[in-house]
Design a protein around this motif. Structure first.
Motif, PDB file in Angstrom:
ATOM      1  N   ALA A   1       0.841  -1.194   0.000  1.00  0.00           N
ATOM      2  CA  ALA A   1       0.000   0.000   0.000  1.00  0.00           C
ATOM      3  C   ALA A   1       0.876   1.242   0.000  1.00  0.00           C
ATOM      4  O   ALA A   1       1.775   1.361   0.823  1.00  0.00           O
ATOM      5  N   ASP A   2       0.618   2.146  -0.933  1.00  0.00           N
ATOM      6  CA  ASP A   2       1.304   3.435  -0.951  1.00  0.00           C
ATOM      7  C   ASP A   2       0.658   4.297   0.130  1.00  0.00           C
ATOM      8  O   ASP A   2      -0.529   4.600   0.059  1.00  0.00           O
ATOM      9  N   THR A   3       1.419   4.662   1.155  1.00  0.00           N
ATOM     10  CA  THR A   3       0.850   5.398   2.274  1.00  0.00           C
ATOM     11  C   THR A   3       0.461   6.832   1.909  1.00  0.00           C
ATOM     12  O   THR A   3      -0.307   7.453   2.630  1.00  0.00           O
ATOM     13  N   ASN A   4       0.957   7.341   0.783  1.00  0.00           N
ATOM     14  CA  ASN A   4       0.580   8.694   0.358  1.00  0.00           C
ATOM     15  C   ASN A   4      -0.748   8.706  -0.379  1.00  0.00           C
ATOM     16  O   ASN A   4      -1.491   9.678  -0.301  1.00  0.00           O
ATOM     17  N   THR A   5      -1.059   7.650  -1.112  1.00  0.00           N
ATOM     18  CA  THR A   5      -2.258   7.636  -1.955  1.00  0.00           C
ATOM     19  C   THR A   5      -3.278   6.572  -1.556  1.00  0.00           C
ATOM     20  O   THR A   5      -4.375   6.550  -2.091  1.00  0.00           O
ATOM     21  N   SER A   6      -2.899   5.667  -0.673  1.00  0.00           N
ATOM     22  CA  SER A   6      -3.730   4.527  -0.250  1.00  0.00           C
ATOM     23  C   SER A   6      -3.989   3.526  -1.378  1.00  0.00           C
ATOM     24  O   SER A   6      -4.836   2.656  -1.247  1.00  0.00           O
TER      25      SER A   6
END
Length: 113
Positions: free
Chosen positions: A81-86
């Motif tokens: 999971a990209d923590t900036n974009t979810s």
């Protein structure tokens, strides 16, 4: 999908339970999430540490050497999971990442990245 130095959250599925006998159902054990940096690499037609050859478009992951655990995670799946974009994506563990310095850091195939 992910920037070259994205912070990611990683969930590992139990590879043995998921792939040992795909006909039977097994209870999967959730692992605590890791956080780290995701980078990407090119396969260049070379067999990975798990012994397979993949293309750059396949959704595969190389785990930090300690997390790779001498190949015990080969064939298992992880959710990234990209923590900036979810944004989330699933990849198959196929290699060890010798250059990943932190426990939660991973390399993604270009296709998964």
């Amino acid at each position: 999908m992910f920037s070259i130095y994205s912070t990611v959250s990683i969930a590992l599925a139990d590879a043995n339970a998921a792939f040992a006998n795909p006909v039977n159902t097994h209870e999967l054990t959730a692992r605590p999430p890791f956080s780290g940096t995701a980078t990407y690499w090119f396969q260049k037609g070379i067999a990975d540490a798990c012994g397979q050859v993949y293309s750059d478009s396949d959704d595969i992951v190389a785990l930090q050497t300690e997390t790779y655990a001498n190949g015990t995670r080969c064939g298992g799946s992880i959710t990234v999971a990209d923590t900036n974009t979810s944004v989330t994506a699933m990849g198959i563990v196929a290699d060890a990442c010798q250059s990943c310095n932190w426990l939660g850091s991973i390399d993604l195939s270009r296709g998964l990245f």
